[in-house]
Motif scaffolding. Structure first.
Motif, PDB file in Angstrom:
ATOM      1  N   LEU A 128       0.860  -1.177   0.000  1.00  0.00           N
ATOM      2  CA  LEU A 128       0.000   0.000   0.000  1.00  0.00           C
ATOM      3  C   LEU A 128       0.896   1.226   0.000  1.00  0.00           C
ATOM      4  O   LEU A 128       1.991   1.212   0.556  1.00  0.00           O
ATOM      5  CB  LEU A 128      -0.912   0.007   1.233  1.00  0.00           C
ATOM      6  N   THR A 129       0.445   2.288  -0.633  1.00  0.00           N
ATOM      7  CA  THR A 129       1.268   3.494  -0.704  1.00  0.00           C
ATOM      8  C   THR A 129       0.443   4.725  -0.334  1.00  0.00           C
ATOM      9  O   THR A 129      -0.774   4.760  -0.528  1.00  0.00           O
ATOM     10  CB  THR A 129       1.853   3.715  -2.115  1.00  0.00           C
ATOM     11  N   TYR A 130       1.140   5.698   0.187  1.00  0.00           N
ATOM     12  CA  TYR A 130       0.570   6.988   0.589  1.00  0.00           C
ATOM     13  C   TYR A 130       0.053   7.772  -0.621  1.00  0.00           C
ATOM     14  O   TYR A 130      -0.751   8.652  -0.487  1.00  0.00           O
ATOM     15  CB  TYR A 130       1.724   7.675   1.288  1.00  0.00           C
ATOM     16  N   GLY A 131       0.508   7.411  -1.788  1.00  0.00           N
ATOM     17  CA  GLY A 131       0.073   8.092  -3.011  1.00  0.00           C
ATOM     18  C   GLY A 131       0.914   7.604  -4.173  1.00  0.00           C
ATOM     19  O   GLY A 131       1.566   6.566  -4.103  1.00  0.00           O
ATOM     20  N   GLY A 132       0.883   8.341  -5.261  1.00  0.00           N
ATOM     21  CA  GLY A 132       1.746   8.036  -6.393  1.00  0.00           C
ATOM     22  C   GLY A 132       1.044   7.598  -7.652  1.00  0.00           C
ATOM     23  O   GLY A 132       1.612   7.673  -8.735  1.00  0.00           O
ATOM     24  N   GLY A 133      -0.187   7.117  -7.537  1.00  0.00           N
ATOM     25  CA  GLY A 133      -0.954   6.786  -8.730  1.00  0.00           C
ATOM     26  C   GLY A 133      -0.306   5.746  -9.625  1.00  0.00           C
ATOM     27  O   GLY A 133       0.502   4.921  -9.174  1.00  0.00           O
ATOM     28  N   PRO A 134      -0.643   5.755 -10.905  1.00  0.00           N
ATOM     29  CA  PRO A 134      -0.160   4.736 -11.836  1.00  0.00           C
ATOM     30  C   PRO A 134       1.356   4.585 -11.878  1.00  0.00           C
ATOM     31  O   PRO A 134       1.854   3.449 -11.949  1.00  0.00           O
ATOM     32  CB  PRO A 134      -0.720   5.207 -13.189  1.00  0.00           C
ATOM     33  N   PRO A 135       2.164   5.673 -11.843  1.00  0.00           N
ATOM     34  CA  PRO A 135       3.625   5.471 -11.893  1.00  0.00           C
ATOM     35  C   PRO A 135       4.155   4.633 -10.729  1.00  0.00           C
ATOM     36  O   PRO A 135       5.041   3.794 -10.910  1.00  0.00           O
ATOM     37  CB  PRO A 135       4.178   6.898 -11.855  1.00  0.00           C
ATOM     38  N   VAL A 136       3.620   4.848  -9.537  1.00  0.00           N
ATOM     39  CA  VAL A 136       4.065   4.102  -8.365  1.00  0.00           C
ATOM     40  C   VAL A 136       3.620   2.641  -8.455  1.00  0.00           C
ATOM     41  O   VAL A 136       4.384   1.722  -8.152  1.00  0.00           O
ATOM     42  CB  VAL A 136       3.554   4.760  -7.071  1.00  0.00           C
ATOM     43  N   VAL A 137       2.390   2.413  -8.873  1.00  0.00           N
ATOM     44  CA  VAL A 137       1.896   1.042  -9.022  1.00  0.00           C
ATOM     45  C   VAL A 137       2.761   0.270 -10.018  1.00  0.00           C
ATOM     46  O   VAL A 137       3.186  -0.861  -9.762  1.00  0.00           O
ATOM     47  CB  VAL A 137       0.421   1.044  -9.471  1.00  0.00           C
ATOM     48  N   THR A 138       3.042   0.886 -11.157  1.00  0.00           N
ATOM     49  CA  THR A 138       3.869   0.251 -12.189  1.00  0.00           C
ATOM     50  C   THR A 138       5.252  -0.073 -11.651  1.00  0.00           C
ATOM     51  O   THR A 138       5.793  -1.163 -11.878  1.00  0.00           O
ATOM     52  CB  THR A 138       3.970   1.167 -13.419  1.00  0.00           C
ATOM     53  N   ALA A 139       5.842   0.860 -10.914  1.00  0.00           N
ATOM     54  CA  ALA A 139       7.201   0.666 -10.398  1.00  0.00           C
ATOM     55  C   ALA A 139       7.268  -0.448  -9.366  1.00  0.00           C
ATOM     56  O   ALA A 139       8.187  -1.274  -9.385  1.00  0.00           O
ATOM     57  CB  ALA A 139       7.716   1.977  -9.810  1.00  0.00           C
ATOM     58  N   PHE A 140       6.309  -0.495  -8.456  1.00  0.00           N
ATOM     59  CA  PHE A 140       6.327  -1.556  -7.449  1.00  0.00           C
ATOM     60  C   PHE A 140       6.061  -2.919  -8.076  1.00  0.00           C
ATOM     61  O   PHE A 140       6.654  -3.929  -7.667  1.00  0.00           O
ATOM     62  CB  PHE A 140       5.343  -1.264  -6.321  1.00  0.00           C
ATOM     63  N   LYS A 141       5.191  -2.968  -9.056  1.00  0.00           N
ATOM     64  CA  LYS A 141       4.942  -4.251  -9.722  1.00  0.00           C
ATOM     65  C   LYS A 141       6.184  -4.715 -10.480  1.00  0.00           C
ATOM     66  O   LYS A 141       6.478  -5.908 -10.545  1.00  0.00           O
ATOM     67  CB  LYS A 141       3.732  -4.135 -10.637  1.00  0.00           C
ATOM     68  N   ALA A 142       6.947  -3.756 -11.012  1.00  0.00           N
ATOM     69  CA  ALA A 142       8.204  -4.116 -11.683  1.00  0.00           C
ATOM     70  C   ALA A 142       9.220  -4.679 -10.703  1.00  0.00           C
ATOM     71  O   ALA A 142      10.098  -5.464 -11.086  1.00  0.00           O
ATOM     72  CB  ALA A 142       8.787  -2.894 -12.390  1.00  0.00           C
TER      73      ALA A 142
END
Length: 368
Positions: free
Chosen positions: A146-160
């Motif tokens: 879970l993240t404090y924010g970041g939207g699609p760029p953060v989701v993509t980066a963590f999944k990578a």
């Protein structure tokens, strides 16, 4: 559903001293408690936070303060063993790598381990710059990020990085904590900024806040937060040091406008509204924010928030604001956050994710 036993390891729940995530933790955890979940918050006795408490131990969470030592950490992990959900927040500040591994080690076979990042852009930048960081190998072992924010760029980066799932849980408003209050002359200013002096924030404070102050010598500027006492400031800027959360409403309500300045990494990533955005909006303040992708997901530019690309634009907004327009913008923002951005609403999504409920219909990665 039956309430969950949640063990939450974070920086501090009871002190906002050098700890900007405190109000985020409080909002989320209080809302989860209202939904019947039982949270024990584990925090190290570090950075003089216990000497600068904002609140006593709250009735809606159990607080365990452990010594900032390896033995203290191990004792806290043993105490947390057996919880339904164990959470490791980023930026605890003491034995973070050991804690990230330790939380995984105490996860029950039928339980969940959650990595909750309260500064995802900074974490991702560090992992990119330091490939040998232990956290890189641990992320895929967590059941959920879970993240404090970041939207699609953060989701993509963590999944990578191998995250099994990643969902932003954005900052929000706790109306019981942040709300309009009567005018307090101590905090009067034409523009107020509240934020600690940090390496990736200072240049942006110079660019957006101090530059604007220099352009408007007849206006009053108020600077709150730790670390600014030895910073050279224009004569119309007053630094007031740490502002306890009990004074946040008065601070926000006494200013003609309140400025949000994202840290550089958060502005670059986008979709990362700071807690201050919702605290100011919840107080009915007229908010000016630096420009970042995704702001319209949370507040409508021009009617609920004013957006500025640099200090010159901030100065233009401040110079043009009338009390009537500032009031109208603040009230529109208050209405928006009460309708769409409360911690009660965020807790519904968190509960669905932690309980294994199909959360697809709750999940809007670009804003919940």
């Amino acid at each position: 559903m039956a309430g969950l036993e949640i063990a939450f390891f974070g920086s501090s729940l009871v002190s906002a001293y050098w700890n900007g995530a405190a109000t985020y933790y409080r909002g989320i955890i209080r809302a989860l408690a209202m939904r019947g979940h039982r949270v024990t918050f584990y925090e190290p006795d570090a950075y003089d936070r216990q000497k600068h408490r904002d609140i006593p131990d709250p009735p809606w969470a159990r607080v365990v303060v452990y010594p900032a030592t390896e033995d203290g950490l191990n004792g806290a992990l043993d105490h947390a063993r057996g919880a339904d959900v164990v959470v490791k927040a980023s930026g605890v500040g003491v034995f973070d790598d050991e804690l990230a591994a330790g939380v995984l080690s105490i996860r029950r076979p039928d339980g969940l381990a959650v990595y909750w990042d309260v500064d995802a852009p900074a974490t991702l930048a560090q992992l990119d710059a330091e490939p040998e960081q232990p956290l890189r190998g641990l992320i895929p072992k967590y059941d959920l990020v879970l993240t404090y924010g970041g939207g699609p760029p953060v989701v993509t980066a963590f999944k990578a990085l191998g995250a099994q799932a990643c969902v932003p849980i954005y900052n929000a408003l706790d109306p019981a904590t942040h709300h309009p209050v009567p005018f307090d002359a101590r905090f009067f200013a034409d523009l107020t900024f509240l934020g600690n002096r940090l390496p990736d924030r200072e240049a942006r404070v110079e660019q957006f806040f101090l530059d604007a102050a220099g352009r408007l010598p007849d206006k009053r500027f108020l600077l709150g937060g730790n670390g600014w006492h030895d910073k050279p400031l224009p004569g119309n800027v007053k630094a007031i040091g740490h502002v306890y959360t009990a004074d946040h409403n008065a601070l926000n309500c006494a200013a003609v406008a309140v400025l949000n300045i994202s840290r550089e990494s958060m502005a670059r990533m986008g979709y990362s509204p700071a807690t201050r955005v919702f605290e100011a909006a919840g107080a009915g303040a007229c908010l000016i924010t630096d420009e970042w992708v995704g702001i319209e997901t949370f507040l409508e530019p021009g009617t609920e928030v004013l957006v500025a690309r640099d200090g010159a634009a901030v100065a233009e907004h401040v110079a043009a604001l009338t009390p009537e327009r500032a009031h109208a913008i603040g009230q529109a923002a208050l209405k928006r956050v009460l309708a769409h951005h409360t911690y009660e609403q965020r807790a519904v999504l968190v509960e669905a994710l932690l309980s294994g409920t199909d959360a697809a219909h709750f999940r809007h990665v670009e804003g919940v």
